[in-house]
Design a protein around this motif. Sequence first.
Motif, PDB file in Angstrom:
ATOM      1  N   HIS A   1      51.211  78.305  32.571  1.00  0.00           N
ATOM      2  CA  HIS A   1      51.992  77.316  32.251  1.00  0.00           C
ATOM      3  C   HIS A   1      50.944  76.047  32.962  1.00  0.00           C
TER       4      HIS A   1
ATOM      5  N   HIS B   1      50.674  70.513  39.409  1.00  0.00           N
ATOM      6  CA  HIS B   1      51.939  69.967  39.221  1.00  0.00           C
ATOM      7  C   HIS B   1      53.166  70.587  39.845  1.00  0.00           C
ATOM      8  N   ASP B   2      53.131  71.947  39.661  1.00  0.00           N
ATOM      9  CA  ASP B   2      54.135  72.896  40.018  1.00  0.00           C
ATOM     10  C   ASP B   2      53.605  73.596  41.250  1.00  0.00           C
TER      11      ASP B   2
ATOM     12  N   HIS C   1      57.281  64.566  38.346  1.00  0.00           N
ATOM     13  CA  HIS C   1      57.379  65.168  37.086  1.00  0.00           C
ATOM     14  C   HIS C   1      58.818  65.443  36.533  1.00  0.00           C
TER      15      HIS C   1
ATOM     16  N   ASP D   1      54.128  68.914  30.179  1.00  0.00           N
ATOM     17  CA  ASP D   1      55.112  70.040  30.793  1.00  0.00           C
ATOM     18  C   ASP D   1      56.255  70.417  29.767  1.00  0.00           C
TER      19      ASP D   1
HETATM   20 FE   LIG Z   1      55.918  72.712  34.903  1.00  0.00          FE
END
Ligand SMILES: [Fe+2]
Length: 484
Positions: A236, A268-269, A325, A354
């Motif tokens: 992802h 981002h995660d 985000h 995303d």
């Molecule tokens: Fe994500």
Amino acid sequence: MTQPADSSNGRSAPDGQLRQGGRTLLLAFYTALRSLKLYPLENATVQNALADLDAMTRRLLEIETELEIRMAGDFIFVNATRLRVELDNYASFSHILAMFRAFEIGALRIRPGIDKREWQVFLSLLLRLSEGAPPAEPMEELQDRLDEAKVTHLELDSPLPEGGSTELSRQAAKQVYAQGVAVTKDVIGSVRMGRTARLKRVKRAVQLVVDQVLNNETSMLGLTTIRDYDEYTFTHSMNVCIISVALGRKLGFSKVQLCDLGMTALLHDVGKARVPAEILNKAGKLDEQEWKAIQAHPWYGALTLFSMRAYEEIPYRSILVAHEHHMKIDLTGYPKVVRPRTLGIFSRIVSVADAFDAATTRRVYQTVPVEPDQVLREMWENPKRGQDKVLVKALINLVGVYPVGTCVILDTFEVAVVSGASTDRQQLNRPMVRIAMDAEGGPVPLPGTEVSLSEKDESGAFRRSIVKVTNPDRFGLTVGDYFV
Ligand SMILES: [Fe+2]
Ligand SMILES: [Fe+2]
């Protein structure tokens, strides 16, 4: 991997000049390497050889924006020019080829600003590392040592896989993808264990993604449809990185901005590393406590990146994006904010990428993925999704109304998987597809026959049109198989 540099990216010397200059450069390289092997560093022969190499590089960099020495089979290319092997340079060429091969180096990129010291560090490392047992990842090892020694104008690149040109670009894209997934795994793993993450590797992986998106966008976007169930967080992150970079490119970002954006998107995660895996992978419904833990990941992410700043260069925007985000543009998402704010462009891009990837991916708690075209429609029409409409529009332009990986039924009764955006920008509803099943329902051997839906017959009518989007499971198809 980048394509060999050509005249399109700036100044460029005529072929002959480059051929001659390239040969002299390689000869100077070989001479410096050999004298460094024979004599101590202070020796005049070594110093002269290094000075020659430095002068030769500078001369070439006056006429070329960047130099790339690439090995392909038994040939050496300087930028796009193949160097001729002759009797007088045979020994030096074959020695350099053998050395690069032993280190699994496909190319050496030289940037303006290179000096004698950087050459000396590079050559000494080559000599020292080739003495002992070869390390497991020789090129990575060498690059890491170069980074440690602050050699910033030399960069190594892996060899290009062999094969035909389309096959080649597909293979190159796959290699870059796999590398990106591996470094994401490494970063998240390090954060979980409380170790310092090796961000230089992340940065390099992102640069390769940017190069691929610039040269080979279709293959790269196609790969985002390979959705690996077990490795969700990693694939992802990689998908969001690719989609964000492709969107940034549409918006006219420079290469440096694209690299920053890609790095930001890939991380981002990162806060998910601090959420227990049982909660992340839970198949059933989450209770309130668990949901709270998931919702903490933006904040954890910002903290994690902030703490990494002590060791590495993290763009401030990356920290912001990790935090923002899931906020949505109307700020109805999470974490809740007290004061009104406007989300930055990086946050809005990553958020669109995303949302698109998350909704089209099958996950533990989402057994039936929504079809990509529905996801786009929903993002476009439903204000509750909190997406920036201009960016959703850019995404639709990028992936088409039927994004790559969508399984469709055609009016010929064939079943196909969308493999690329339409070749005609006016006809977004007529993408490239790979036929997976023929009109009788029989399977077509992998990876399917590729056709364009904008193709017409003699009478001017379209040969094939999409009737509806379908779930690939109903036909026992795995869309990822069509991009291998
Ligand atoms: Fe994500
Ligand atoms: Fe997230």
